[in-house]
Each structure stands twice: as C-alpha cells, then as structure tokens.
Write an enzyme that holds these catalytic residues in place. Structure first.
Site, short mmCIF file in Angstrom:
data_model
loop_
_atom_site.label_atom_id
_atom_site.label_comp_id
_atom_site.label_asym_id
_atom_site.label_seq_id
_atom_site.Cartn_x
_atom_site.Cartn_y
_atom_site.Cartn_z
N ASP A 1 42.13 19.21 33.00
CA ASP A 1 42.64 19.21 34.39
C ASP A 1 44.13 18.84 34.49
O ASP A 1 44.51 17.68 34.32
CB ASP A 1 41.84 18.24 35.28
CG ASP A 1 40.35 18.57 35.34
OD1 ASP A 1 39.79 19.00 34.31
OD2 ASP A 1 39.76 18.39 36.42
N GLU B 1 42.44 22.93 38.67
CA GLU B 1 41.97 22.59 40.02
C GLU B 1 42.81 21.53 40.72
O GLU B 1 42.73 21.39 41.94
CB GLU B 1 40.50 22.14 39.98
CG GLU B 1 40.31 20.81 39.28
CD GLU B 1 39.16 19.98 39.84
OE1 GLU B 1 38.41 20.48 40.68
OE2 GLU B 1 39.03 18.82 39.42
N HIS C 1 37.82 21.24 43.47
CA HIS C 1 39.03 21.32 44.29
C HIS C 1 39.55 22.75 44.46
O HIS C 1 40.67 22.95 44.95
CB HIS C 1 40.14 20.44 43.68
CG HIS C 1 39.85 18.98 43.79
ND1 HIS C 1 39.85 18.30 44.99
CD2 HIS C 1 39.50 18.06 42.85
CE1 HIS C 1 39.54 17.03 44.79
NE2 HIS C 1 39.32 16.86 43.49
N HIS D 1 32.22 21.93 34.96
CA HIS D 1 32.96 20.96 35.75
C HIS D 1 31.95 20.05 36.46
O HIS D 1 31.36 20.43 37.47
CB HIS D 1 33.82 21.73 36.77
CG HIS D 1 34.89 20.89 37.38
ND1 HIS D 1 36.10 20.67 36.76
CD2 HIS D 1 34.94 20.20 38.54
CE1 HIS D 1 36.85 19.90 37.53
NE2 HIS D 1 36.17 19.59 38.60
N HIS E 1 36.46 17.50 34.88
CA HIS E 1 36.27 16.83 36.18
C HIS E 1 36.43 15.32 36.16
O HIS E 1 37.00 14.78 37.09
CB HIS E 1 34.93 17.19 36.83
CG HIS E 1 34.68 16.45 38.13
ND1 HIS E 1 35.41 16.71 39.27
CD2 HIS E 1 33.83 15.44 38.46
CE1 HIS E 1 34.99 15.91 40.25
NE2 HIS E 1 34.04 15.12 39.78
#
Ligand SMILES: [Fe+2]
Ligand SMILES: [Fe+2]
Length: 264
Positions: A8, A39, A68, A150, A175
C-alpha cells in the site's frame, strides 16, 4: 518470472519512495513485472488520474486497490478504461472497473486478481467463491497468477492462502500496512505472505499523522487524519515463479527504510 509487489503506497511520501527506490529495486531483484497496491496513493484516500499516470511512469505495471478504492471520486472517470487498474473482484455485479486482468511484459503474462475480505470490513460477496471463479478463468490463459487479498483478519488471509495453494502462484495480503514475517511457499507451490506491509511514512500510525490518531484514541472524538510527513519505508514482496508450472520457486519480503537503505 520475477515479480516485485509494493505494499500500500500512502500519499506523496509513498509515491516519492516508489520513484526513489524503483531503479534500486529493479537492479536488485531484476523483476519482469512490478505491481503495487495504490488504494492510499492520493493523500491516503484512493487514487486519481494524475497519480495513476505518475506510478505507471515510475515503472509500476499494475495497480491493485482495496477498501479505499472509491475514496477519490476522480477514479470513476477512468477506471473503466484503465486495464492496469484492478479493484476488488468480489464487489457487487455492475461495479465500475475490473477485479482481475492479465499484465503483459514482453512475452510474459501475469494474471492479477484483487479480492477484499469480509471480516472487519464492509459487506462484499464471498472472496473464496469469487477467487475460484476467476482463477478457473485465468488459468485457461496463464498459469502465473498473483492474488492481492486485501483483508484485515490474519485468519481470513491464511485461509485464502491454503484455499488457493497450487492454483495461484502468489497469494499476498494487503490492508493492515504492517508486514508479517510469514513469507513462505505452501506445499503445492503458492508463495504466501499474510501482509506485504506499506510504503510511505514510517513514523506515523499506518502512514497517517500520529498525533491526531493518538488524540482520537484518547478522546474518542471524530478526527480527519492526514498523511504523516516522516522518514519513509518501503515494504513489499519478491517472488520468482516457474513459468512452465505457475508454481513459486522463491519468495522473500522486501523491507527498506530511510535509515537502512544504501543506494546502489
Ligand atoms: Fe491501505
Ligand atoms: Fe485497506
């Protein structure tokens, strides 16, 4: 086929980290394909068109998403046309964008699947049944398949690793933004890690400015978090896949930070 996955990417610190480290990552791991989770790329919340272009220009070849995905509304303008952007596949039918794709690099092809967990996350369709469906479909075209699951719960992610062992080349979690120390190859040849970790500010709370997060925990009052501006770290996963079988031959987490990185 050598693959580098970048966990991420959070905000500008995360994007700058990717741009700074990609030449080094390419030199060190010699990847044929680089994939990243985006995200949180736009200020921690979603992604926009300019940032998508920025990441592709830096050398990322596919972007996976997560809970997201829709935080930045600009995504609706381009997600249907951007074949290298992959949002969770187990969202309701009719949702914009795609949940899986095949990324090509020279003569190599890697199937990418993005799924979202159902434990401690908003409701979605069953990620396990959706994975079965997509992997059956993808395996008719390529044996090399990477799944970004995720999800919040370690148990749900570990279960997915076992569920797909021997059918996906890689099952990696995203995540939680915290890299786990359980990278391994499962018995049937699937490379697995519960979470690849994040890329961005190292000294915040999961990438966000720490004072406001601490204040929220103490006071219980609502707060809007900003991306932290601190030293950076990059977390991800390297996997080498045997293209003849689609099985992983090696896997290793990538973890670099501003203090430990020695530029080539
Ligand atoms: Fe994230
Ligand atoms: Fe997330």
């Amino acid at each position: 086929m050598k693959v580098v996955f970048i966990g991420d990417i959070v905000g500008q610190v995360g994007r700058d980290t990717v741009k700074r480290l990609l030449p080094w990552l390419k030199d060190r791991y010699q990847p044929h394909i680089v994939i990243a989770n985006g995200e949180n790329a736009a200020g921690g919340r979603g992604i926009n068109a300019a940032i998508t272009r920025e990441l592709f220009a830096a050398g990322v070849q596919g972007i996976t998403m997560g809970n997201h995905t829709w935080d930045n509304r600009e995504i609706f303008d381009f997600i249907d046309d951007e074949a290298r952007m992959i949002r969770p596949a187990n969202l309701p039918p009719g949702t914009p964008g795609r949940g899986y794709t095949i990324i090509k690099s020279g003569s190599r092809e890697l199937g990418i699947v993005n799924l979202i967990g159902r434990t401690f996350l908003p409701p979605s369709d069953c990620p396990f049944r959706k994975a079965d469906e997509i992997i059956d479909e993808l395996r008719r075209k390529t044996k090399c398949i990477l799944v970004d699951f995720h999800a919040e719960a370690t148990s749900e992610k570990i279960a997915m690793g076992w569920h797909l062992d021997g059918r996906a080349s890689v099952v990696l979690g995203t995540h939680t933004h915290v890299q786990t120390n359980d990278d391994r190859i499962l018995p049937e040849g699937t490379a697995y890690v519960t979470d690849a970790g994040m890329t961005g500010p190292r000294d915040g709370v999961l990438g966000m400015e720490r004072e406001s997060v601490i204040r929220k925990f103490i006071t219980g009052m609502p707060a809007r978090f900003q991306v932290a501006e601190t030293k950076w770290h990059l977390n991800g996963l390297f996997v080498d896949i045997d293209e003849a079988t689609g099985k992983a031959v090696s896997v290793r987490t990538i973890r670099v930070d501003e203090d430990s990185w020695i530029p080539a």
